[in-house]
Design a protein around this motif. Sequence first.
Motif, short mmCIF file in Angstrom:
data_model
loop_
_atom_site.label_atom_id
_atom_site.label_comp_id
_atom_site.label_asym_id
_atom_site.label_seq_id
_atom_site.Cartn_x
_atom_site.Cartn_y
_atom_site.Cartn_z
N VAL A 77 3.89 -12.50 -29.51
CA VAL A 77 3.17 -12.27 -30.94
C VAL A 77 2.01 -11.62 -30.93
O VAL A 77 1.61 -10.87 -31.86
CB VAL A 77 2.96 -13.93 -31.16
N MET A 82 0.30 -9.46 -33.95
CA MET A 82 -1.06 -9.32 -34.16
C MET A 82 -1.90 -8.11 -33.80
O MET A 82 -2.89 -7.73 -33.86
CB MET A 82 -2.07 -10.57 -33.32
N TRP B 52 -11.48 -11.74 -34.69
CA TRP B 52 -11.26 -12.36 -33.40
C TRP B 52 -12.33 -13.07 -32.72
O TRP B 52 -11.88 -13.88 -31.81
CB TRP B 52 -11.22 -10.82 -32.52
N LEU B 236 -3.55 -12.60 -38.96
CA LEU B 236 -4.13 -13.07 -37.52
C LEU B 236 -4.22 -14.56 -37.65
O LEU B 236 -3.91 -14.99 -36.62
CB LEU B 236 -5.37 -12.22 -37.47
N HIS B 239 -0.78 -16.28 -37.17
CA HIS B 239 -0.28 -15.92 -36.27
C HIS B 239 -0.77 -16.70 -34.97
O HIS B 239 -0.15 -17.36 -34.07
CB HIS B 239 -0.26 -14.49 -35.54
N PHE B 240 -2.18 -16.98 -35.15
CA PHE B 240 -2.82 -17.94 -34.30
C PHE B 240 -2.28 -19.24 -34.45
O PHE B 240 -2.17 -20.06 -33.08
CB PHE B 240 -4.42 -17.77 -34.45
#
Lengths: 165, 256
Positions: A77, A82, B52, B236, B239-240
Amino acid sequence: MATHASTTTAPSHGTHAGVASHKHVGSVGTYIVVWFVLMILLLATVLAVEIDLEHMLFSGANITLAMLIAFIKMMIVMLWFMHVKEASKLIWVFAAASFLWWGIMLGFTAQDYHTRGYFPGWETPVNESYTPAHLKLTNAAEQRSVGAKGDTPQQAGPDSGTIEK
Amino acid sequence: MSEHAASHPPHTPFTQHGTPAHATTHVHDDHDHAHQFDDAVQQYDATSLGMWAFLATEVLFFGGVFTAYIIYRNEFYEGYNIASHFLNKWVGFANTGVLLCSSFTAAMSVRASHMGNRKGVVNWMFLTAILGSTFVGLKLSLEYTHEWHLGLVPLNNVWNPDLWIPEAQTLMPTLGDVNPVVQNQVRIFFLFYFIMTMIHALHMVIGVVMMLWICFRAKFLNWPVEKTNMTEMFGLYWHFVDIVWIFLFPLLYLIR
Protein backbone atom coordinates in the motif's frame (compact mmCIF):
# COMPACT_ATOMS: atom_id res chain seq x y z
CA MET A 1 -21.31 19.63 -15.55
CA ALA A 2 -18.75 17.28 -16.97
CA THR A 3 -18.52 19.05 -20.33
CA HIS A 4 -18.17 22.37 -18.57
CA ALA A 5 -15.37 20.90 -16.49
CA SER A 6 -13.48 19.60 -19.48
CA THR A 7 -13.55 22.96 -21.24
CA THR A 8 -12.18 24.75 -18.19
CA THR A 9 -9.55 22.18 -17.24
CA ALA A 10 -8.20 21.36 -20.67
CA PRO A 11 -6.44 24.69 -21.38
CA SER A 12 -5.27 25.11 -17.80
CA HIS A 13 -3.76 21.66 -17.91
CA GLY A 14 -1.67 22.81 -20.82
CA THR A 15 -0.28 25.82 -19.00
CA HIS A 16 0.37 23.68 -15.93
CA ALA A 17 2.60 21.24 -17.77
CA GLY A 18 5.45 22.10 -15.42
CA VAL A 19 3.24 21.41 -12.40
CA ALA A 20 1.99 18.13 -13.66
CA SER A 21 5.48 16.87 -14.40
CA HIS A 22 6.47 16.45 -10.74
CA LYS A 23 3.40 14.38 -9.99
CA HIS A 24 3.18 10.75 -10.86
CA VAL A 25 0.13 9.62 -12.79
CA GLY A 26 -0.11 5.96 -11.87
CA SER A 27 -1.24 3.46 -14.46
CA VAL A 28 -4.61 1.77 -14.03
CA GLY A 29 -3.06 -1.62 -14.73
CA THR A 30 -0.63 -1.24 -11.83
CA TYR A 31 -3.44 -0.27 -9.46
CA ILE A 32 -5.53 -3.26 -10.48
CA VAL A 33 -2.60 -5.65 -10.04
CA VAL A 34 -1.82 -4.11 -6.61
CA TRP A 35 -5.47 -4.44 -5.56
CA PHE A 36 -5.58 -8.06 -6.75
CA VAL A 37 -2.39 -8.95 -4.84
CA LEU A 38 -3.80 -7.30 -1.70
CA MET A 39 -7.00 -9.36 -1.95
CA ILE A 40 -4.97 -12.58 -2.40
CA LEU A 41 -2.88 -11.70 0.67
CA LEU A 42 -6.07 -10.97 2.64
CA LEU A 43 -7.40 -14.42 1.76
CA ALA A 44 -4.03 -15.93 2.75
CA THR A 45 -4.23 -14.18 6.15
CA VAL A 46 -7.63 -15.68 6.95
CA LEU A 47 -6.81 -19.17 5.68
CA ALA A 48 -3.44 -19.30 7.46
CA VAL A 49 -5.26 -19.21 10.81
CA GLU A 50 -6.84 -22.58 10.08
CA ILE A 51 -3.43 -24.25 9.79
CA ASP A 52 -2.13 -25.18 13.22
CA LEU A 53 1.38 -23.80 12.93
CA GLU A 54 1.66 -23.62 16.73
CA HIS A 55 2.31 -27.37 16.92
CA MET A 56 4.08 -27.66 13.58
CA LEU A 57 6.62 -24.89 14.18
CA PHE A 58 6.70 -22.90 17.42
CA SER A 59 4.38 -21.20 19.86
CA GLY A 60 3.10 -17.97 18.31
CA ALA A 61 3.89 -19.07 14.75
CA ASN A 62 0.36 -18.31 13.52
CA ILE A 63 0.31 -14.71 14.71
CA THR A 64 3.89 -14.23 13.46
CA LEU A 65 2.80 -15.32 9.98
CA ALA A 66 -0.32 -13.12 10.14
CA MET A 67 1.76 -10.08 11.12
CA LEU A 68 4.29 -10.86 8.40
CA ILE A 69 1.52 -10.87 5.78
CA ALA A 70 0.12 -7.64 7.28
CA PHE A 71 3.59 -6.07 6.97
CA ILE A 72 3.81 -7.10 3.31
CA LYS A 73 0.35 -5.62 2.68
CA MET A 74 1.41 -2.38 4.36
CA MET A 75 4.56 -2.14 2.22
CA ILE A 76 2.52 -2.70 -0.97
CA VAL A 77 0.00 0.00 0.00
CA MET A 78 2.77 2.44 0.93
CA LEU A 79 4.94 1.85 -2.15
CA TRP A 80 2.24 1.90 -4.84
CA PHE A 81 -0.92 3.49 -3.45
CA MET A 82 0.87 6.12 -1.36
CA HIS A 83 3.52 6.60 -4.09
CA VAL A 84 6.45 6.25 -1.69
CA LYS A 85 8.12 4.40 -4.56
CA GLU A 86 8.39 7.65 -6.53
CA ALA A 87 8.73 9.95 -3.53
CA SER A 88 11.76 11.97 -2.52
CA LYS A 89 14.37 10.72 -0.06
CA LEU A 90 13.00 13.10 2.57
CA ILE A 91 9.60 11.37 2.41
CA TRP A 92 11.32 8.00 2.78
CA VAL A 93 13.05 9.27 5.93
CA PHE A 94 9.78 10.53 7.42
CA ALA A 95 7.92 7.33 6.55
CA ALA A 96 10.64 5.15 8.09
CA ALA A 97 11.22 7.37 11.14
CA SER A 98 7.69 6.91 12.47
CA PHE A 99 8.21 3.15 12.60
CA LEU A 100 11.63 3.60 14.18
CA TRP A 101 10.11 5.72 16.95
CA TRP A 102 7.33 3.23 17.47
CA GLY A 103 9.93 0.46 17.62
CA ILE A 104 11.72 2.36 20.39
CA MET A 105 8.45 2.78 22.29
CA LEU A 106 7.56 -0.91 21.98
CA GLY A 107 11.10 -2.15 22.54
CA PHE A 108 11.80 -0.28 25.75
CA THR A 109 8.32 -0.88 27.16
CA ALA A 110 8.50 -4.59 26.41
CA GLN A 111 11.98 -5.03 27.91
CA ASP A 112 10.83 -3.23 31.05
CA TYR A 113 7.89 -5.58 31.63
CA HIS A 114 9.76 -8.63 30.45
CA THR A 115 12.70 -8.23 32.83
CA ARG A 116 10.81 -7.22 35.98
CA GLY A 117 11.79 -9.50 38.82
CA TYR A 118 14.67 -11.02 36.89
CA PHE A 119 17.33 -9.59 39.16
CA PRO A 120 17.29 -10.37 42.90
CA GLY A 121 17.04 -7.18 44.91
CA TRP A 122 15.60 -5.24 41.97
CA GLU A 123 12.01 -6.19 42.61
CA THR A 124 9.28 -3.58 42.56
CA PRO A 125 8.53 -2.20 46.06
CA VAL A 126 5.50 -4.42 46.67
CA ASN A 127 7.61 -7.46 45.71
CA GLU A 128 5.02 -8.25 43.09
CA SER A 129 4.95 -8.43 39.32
CA TYR A 130 3.16 -5.63 37.51
CA THR A 131 -0.07 -7.62 37.26
CA PRO A 132 -2.56 -6.51 39.93
CA ALA A 133 -3.30 -9.33 42.34
CA HIS A 134 -6.98 -9.53 41.49
CA LEU A 135 -6.13 -10.15 37.84
CA LYS A 136 -3.60 -12.91 38.47
CA LEU A 137 -4.33 -16.45 37.39
CA THR A 138 -5.06 -18.89 40.15
CA ASN A 139 -5.96 -22.04 38.21
CA ALA A 140 -4.02 -24.73 36.41
CA ALA A 141 -3.38 -22.40 33.49
CA GLU A 142 -1.22 -20.29 35.77
CA GLN A 143 0.96 -23.24 36.65
CA ARG A 144 1.52 -23.93 32.95
CA SER A 145 2.36 -20.38 31.99
CA VAL A 146 4.50 -19.82 35.07
CA GLY A 147 6.39 -23.02 34.41
CA ALA A 148 6.96 -21.97 30.83
CA LYS A 149 8.05 -18.41 31.57
CA GLY A 150 9.91 -18.95 34.85
CA ASP A 151 8.71 -15.54 35.89
CA THR A 152 8.23 -13.81 39.21
CA PRO A 153 5.01 -15.34 40.57
CA GLN A 154 6.91 -18.18 42.28
CA GLN A 155 8.95 -15.89 44.43
CA ALA A 156 6.01 -13.58 44.93
CA GLY A 157 3.70 -16.47 45.73
CA PRO A 158 3.39 -16.10 49.50
CA ASP A 159 3.00 -12.34 49.28
CA SER A 160 0.37 -12.35 46.54
CA GLY A 161 -1.95 -14.24 48.86
CA THR A 162 -1.77 -11.46 51.42
CA ILE A 163 -2.34 -8.79 48.76
CA GLU A 164 -5.46 -10.52 47.54
CA LYS A 165 -6.92 -10.23 51.07
CA MET B 1 15.51 5.74 -10.48
CA SER B 2 16.89 6.87 -13.81
CA GLU B 3 13.81 5.82 -15.74
CA HIS B 4 11.81 8.35 -13.75
CA ALA B 5 14.21 11.17 -14.55
CA ALA B 6 12.31 12.13 -17.67
CA SER B 7 8.94 12.42 -15.97
CA HIS B 8 10.39 13.81 -12.74
CA PRO B 9 12.76 16.69 -13.41
CA PRO B 10 15.28 16.97 -10.60
CA HIS B 11 14.38 19.67 -8.11
CA THR B 12 15.64 20.72 -4.73
CA PRO B 13 13.06 20.52 -1.95
CA PHE B 14 12.47 23.87 -0.24
CA THR B 15 14.34 25.91 -2.79
CA GLN B 16 14.64 29.34 -1.26
CA HIS B 17 15.78 31.54 -4.11
CA GLY B 18 16.71 29.17 -6.89
CA THR B 19 14.48 29.02 -9.92
CA PRO B 20 14.62 25.58 -11.48
CA ALA B 21 14.54 25.58 -15.24
CA HIS B 22 11.12 23.97 -15.42
CA ALA B 23 9.69 26.57 -13.03
CA THR B 24 10.22 29.46 -15.41
CA THR B 25 7.25 28.43 -17.54
CA HIS B 26 4.79 29.36 -14.80
CA VAL B 27 6.76 31.76 -12.67
CA HIS B 28 4.31 34.58 -13.40
CA ASP B 29 1.25 32.40 -12.97
CA ASP B 30 -0.36 33.35 -9.68
CA HIS B 31 -2.99 30.64 -9.81
CA ASP B 32 -0.98 27.46 -9.63
CA HIS B 33 0.49 27.96 -6.16
CA ALA B 34 -0.19 29.87 -2.95
CA HIS B 35 1.64 33.20 -2.66
CA GLN B 36 3.98 32.08 0.14
CA PHE B 37 5.62 29.52 -2.15
CA ASP B 38 8.13 30.09 -4.94
CA ASP B 39 6.38 27.67 -7.25
CA ALA B 40 3.99 24.75 -7.37
CA VAL B 41 6.82 22.23 -6.98
CA GLN B 42 7.90 23.79 -3.71
CA GLN B 43 4.30 23.93 -2.54
CA TYR B 44 3.86 20.26 -3.39
CA ASP B 45 7.02 19.30 -1.50
CA ALA B 46 6.00 21.27 1.58
CA THR B 47 2.46 19.93 1.52
CA SER B 48 3.43 16.29 1.16
CA LEU B 49 6.18 16.56 3.79
CA GLY B 50 3.70 18.13 6.18
CA MET B 51 1.23 15.33 5.50
CA TRP B 52 3.88 12.68 6.13
CA ALA B 53 4.87 14.38 9.38
CA PHE B 54 1.20 14.26 10.41
CA LEU B 55 1.02 10.59 9.46
CA ALA B 56 4.13 9.93 11.60
CA THR B 57 2.32 11.39 14.61
CA GLU B 58 -0.67 9.22 13.73
CA VAL B 59 1.55 6.13 13.68
CA LEU B 60 2.66 7.00 17.23
CA PHE B 61 -0.93 7.76 18.27
CA PHE B 62 -2.07 4.30 17.24
CA GLY B 63 1.33 2.87 18.21
CA GLY B 64 0.72 3.65 21.88
CA VAL B 65 -2.44 1.53 21.90
CA PHE B 66 -0.76 -1.22 19.88
CA THR B 67 2.12 -1.31 22.37
CA ALA B 68 -0.24 -1.59 25.35
CA TYR B 69 -2.23 -4.26 23.54
CA ILE B 70 0.87 -6.36 22.84
CA ILE B 71 2.11 -6.09 26.45
CA TYR B 72 -1.26 -7.18 27.85
CA ARG B 73 -1.63 -9.90 25.26
CA ASN B 74 1.60 -11.50 26.45
CA GLU B 75 0.44 -11.46 30.07
CA PHE B 76 -3.24 -12.31 29.59
CA TYR B 77 -2.83 -15.06 27.03
CA GLU B 78 -5.83 -17.18 28.09
CA GLY B 79 -8.38 -14.39 28.32
CA TYR B 80 -7.34 -12.93 24.95
CA ASN B 81 -7.63 -16.35 23.37
CA ILE B 82 -11.22 -16.73 24.58
CA ALA B 83 -12.16 -13.14 23.73
CA SER B 84 -10.84 -13.34 20.17
CA HIS B 85 -13.21 -16.27 19.49
CA PHE B 86 -16.15 -13.90 19.98
CA LEU B 87 -15.11 -11.86 16.96
CA ASN B 88 -16.37 -13.23 13.66
CA LYS B 89 -13.31 -13.38 11.46
CA TRP B 90 -15.42 -13.51 8.28
CA VAL B 91 -17.02 -10.17 9.14
CA GLY B 92 -13.50 -8.86 9.72
CA PHE B 93 -12.46 -10.42 6.42
CA ALA B 94 -15.32 -8.70 4.58
CA ASN B 95 -14.52 -5.37 6.21
CA THR B 96 -10.82 -5.66 5.34
CA GLY B 97 -11.81 -6.40 1.75
CA VAL B 98 -14.09 -3.36 1.68
CA LEU B 99 -11.23 -1.18 2.97
CA LEU B 100 -8.70 -2.53 0.46
CA CYS B 101 -11.20 -1.86 -2.35
CA SER B 102 -11.70 1.67 -1.01
CA SER B 103 -7.93 2.22 -1.10
CA PHE B 104 -8.00 1.22 -4.77
CA THR B 105 -10.85 3.63 -5.55
CA ALA B 106 -9.09 6.41 -3.60
CA ALA B 107 -5.94 5.85 -5.67
CA MET B 108 -8.06 6.00 -8.83
CA SER B 109 -9.58 9.28 -7.66
CA VAL B 110 -6.13 10.80 -7.10
CA ARG B 111 -5.13 9.55 -10.54
CA ALA B 112 -8.20 11.23 -12.08
CA SER B 113 -7.28 14.52 -10.40
CA HIS B 114 -3.76 14.27 -11.86
CA MET B 115 -5.36 13.99 -15.28
CA GLY B 116 -7.70 16.93 -14.61
CA ASN B 117 -10.69 14.62 -14.94
CA ARG B 118 -13.38 16.25 -12.80
CA LYS B 119 -15.99 13.55 -13.35
CA GLY B 120 -13.46 10.87 -12.46
CA VAL B 121 -12.48 12.60 -9.22
CA VAL B 122 -16.11 12.95 -8.13
CA ASN B 123 -17.18 9.42 -9.08
CA TRP B 124 -14.19 7.55 -7.64
CA MET B 125 -14.22 9.69 -4.50
CA PHE B 126 -17.94 9.11 -3.99
CA LEU B 127 -17.42 5.36 -4.45
CA THR B 128 -14.68 5.51 -1.81
CA ALA B 129 -17.06 7.32 0.55
CA ILE B 130 -19.69 4.62 0.01
CA LEU B 131 -17.15 1.86 0.76
CA GLY B 132 -15.97 3.71 3.87
CA SER B 133 -19.55 4.07 5.07
CA THR B 134 -20.10 0.36 4.37
CA PHE B 135 -17.19 -0.46 6.66
CA VAL B 136 -18.57 1.64 9.53
CA GLY B 137 -22.09 0.32 8.89
CA LEU B 138 -20.98 -3.33 9.03
CA LYS B 139 -19.02 -2.59 12.19
CA LEU B 140 -22.03 -1.07 13.93
CA SER B 141 -24.76 -3.40 12.69
CA LEU B 142 -23.04 -6.79 12.74
CA GLU B 143 -20.37 -6.41 15.41
CA TYR B 144 -20.97 -3.72 18.04
CA THR B 145 -24.68 -4.63 18.32
CA HIS B 146 -23.85 -8.31 18.71
CA GLU B 147 -21.23 -7.60 21.38
CA TRP B 148 -23.63 -5.29 23.22
CA HIS B 149 -26.29 -8.02 23.37
CA LEU B 150 -23.74 -10.57 24.57
CA GLY B 151 -22.72 -8.35 27.47
CA LEU B 152 -19.19 -7.93 26.10
CA VAL B 153 -19.07 -4.13 26.18
CA PRO B 154 -16.85 -3.26 29.16
CA LEU B 155 -19.18 -0.68 30.68
CA ASN B 156 -20.35 -1.26 34.24
CA ASN B 157 -24.04 -1.70 33.43
CA VAL B 158 -23.53 -3.62 30.18
CA TRP B 159 -20.70 -6.02 30.98
CA ASN B 160 -22.32 -9.35 31.86
CA PRO B 161 -20.30 -12.60 32.07
CA ASP B 162 -23.51 -14.56 32.68
CA LEU B 163 -24.53 -13.79 29.11
CA TRP B 164 -21.28 -14.48 27.29
CA ILE B 165 -19.88 -17.42 29.25
CA PRO B 166 -22.43 -19.93 27.81
CA GLU B 167 -21.55 -18.57 24.35
CA ALA B 168 -17.85 -19.06 25.13
CA GLN B 169 -18.52 -22.68 26.12
CA THR B 170 -20.13 -23.37 22.73
CA LEU B 171 -17.32 -21.62 20.85
CA MET B 172 -14.60 -23.48 22.78
CA PRO B 173 -16.06 -26.76 24.07
CA THR B 174 -12.89 -27.68 25.97
CA LEU B 175 -12.86 -24.39 27.84
CA GLY B 176 -14.16 -25.64 31.18
CA ASP B 177 -14.86 -23.25 34.00
CA VAL B 178 -14.16 -19.59 33.20
CA ASN B 179 -12.95 -18.20 36.50
CA PRO B 180 -13.26 -14.51 37.50
CA VAL B 181 -9.61 -13.84 36.68
CA VAL B 182 -10.05 -14.96 33.07
CA GLN B 183 -13.31 -12.97 32.93
CA ASN B 184 -11.34 -9.85 33.82
CA GLN B 185 -8.81 -10.66 31.12
CA VAL B 186 -11.61 -10.97 28.55
CA ARG B 187 -12.91 -7.63 29.75
CA ILE B 188 -9.51 -6.01 29.22
CA PHE B 189 -9.36 -7.46 25.70
CA PHE B 190 -12.71 -5.91 24.87
CA LEU B 191 -11.62 -2.61 26.39
CA PHE B 192 -8.73 -2.62 23.91
CA TYR B 193 -10.98 -3.87 21.11
CA PHE B 194 -13.48 -1.05 21.52
CA ILE B 195 -10.89 1.70 22.00
CA MET B 196 -8.83 0.57 18.99
CA THR B 197 -11.74 -0.02 16.62
CA MET B 198 -13.56 3.14 17.71
CA ILE B 199 -10.60 5.48 17.20
CA HIS B 200 -10.12 3.75 13.85
CA ALA B 201 -13.82 4.20 13.03
CA LEU B 202 -13.55 7.86 14.06
CA HIS B 203 -10.78 8.26 11.50
CA MET B 204 -13.04 6.58 8.94
CA VAL B 205 -15.94 8.94 9.69
CA ILE B 206 -13.67 11.99 9.42
CA GLY B 207 -12.38 10.62 6.13
CA VAL B 208 -15.89 10.07 4.74
CA VAL B 209 -16.91 13.63 5.69
CA MET B 210 -13.80 15.00 3.95
CA MET B 211 -14.52 12.89 0.86
CA LEU B 212 -18.10 14.15 0.62
CA TRP B 213 -16.77 17.70 0.98
CA ILE B 214 -14.28 17.15 -1.84
CA CYS B 215 -17.04 15.63 -4.01
CA PHE B 216 -19.39 18.51 -3.28
CA ARG B 217 -16.80 21.17 -4.07
CA ALA B 218 -15.64 19.43 -7.24
CA LYS B 219 -19.15 18.84 -8.53
CA PHE B 220 -21.05 21.98 -7.50
CA LEU B 221 -18.53 24.69 -6.55
CA ASN B 222 -16.32 24.43 -9.65
CA TRP B 223 -13.32 23.67 -7.45
CA PRO B 224 -10.22 23.33 -9.68
CA VAL B 225 -9.54 19.59 -9.62
CA GLU B 226 -6.27 20.04 -11.47
CA LYS B 227 -4.86 21.47 -8.23
CA THR B 228 -4.27 17.99 -6.96
CA ASN B 229 -2.65 18.58 -3.56
CA MET B 230 -5.89 18.36 -1.58
CA THR B 231 -7.00 15.13 -3.25
CA GLU B 232 -3.56 13.60 -3.03
CA MET B 233 -3.03 14.41 0.66
CA PHE B 234 -6.48 13.05 1.42
CA GLY B 235 -5.51 9.88 -0.45
CA LEU B 236 -2.46 9.50 1.81
CA TYR B 237 -4.70 9.84 4.88
CA TRP B 238 -7.14 7.24 3.60
CA HIS B 239 -4.39 4.74 2.78
CA PHE B 240 -2.97 5.26 6.28
CA VAL B 241 -6.36 4.43 7.85
CA ASP B 242 -6.43 1.33 5.66
CA ILE B 243 -2.96 0.30 6.91
CA VAL B 244 -4.06 0.67 10.54
CA TRP B 245 -6.90 -1.76 9.88
CA ILE B 246 -4.56 -4.15 8.04
CA PHE B 247 -2.79 -4.57 11.41
CA LEU B 248 -5.89 -4.41 13.62
CA PHE B 249 -7.56 -7.27 11.74
CA PRO B 250 -5.05 -10.04 12.57
CA LEU B 251 -4.31 -8.65 16.03
CA LEU B 252 -7.95 -8.63 17.15
CA TYR B 253 -9.65 -11.32 15.05
CA LEU B 254 -7.02 -13.91 14.27
CA ILE B 255 -5.21 -14.67 17.54
CA ARG B 256 -5.84 -18.26 18.54
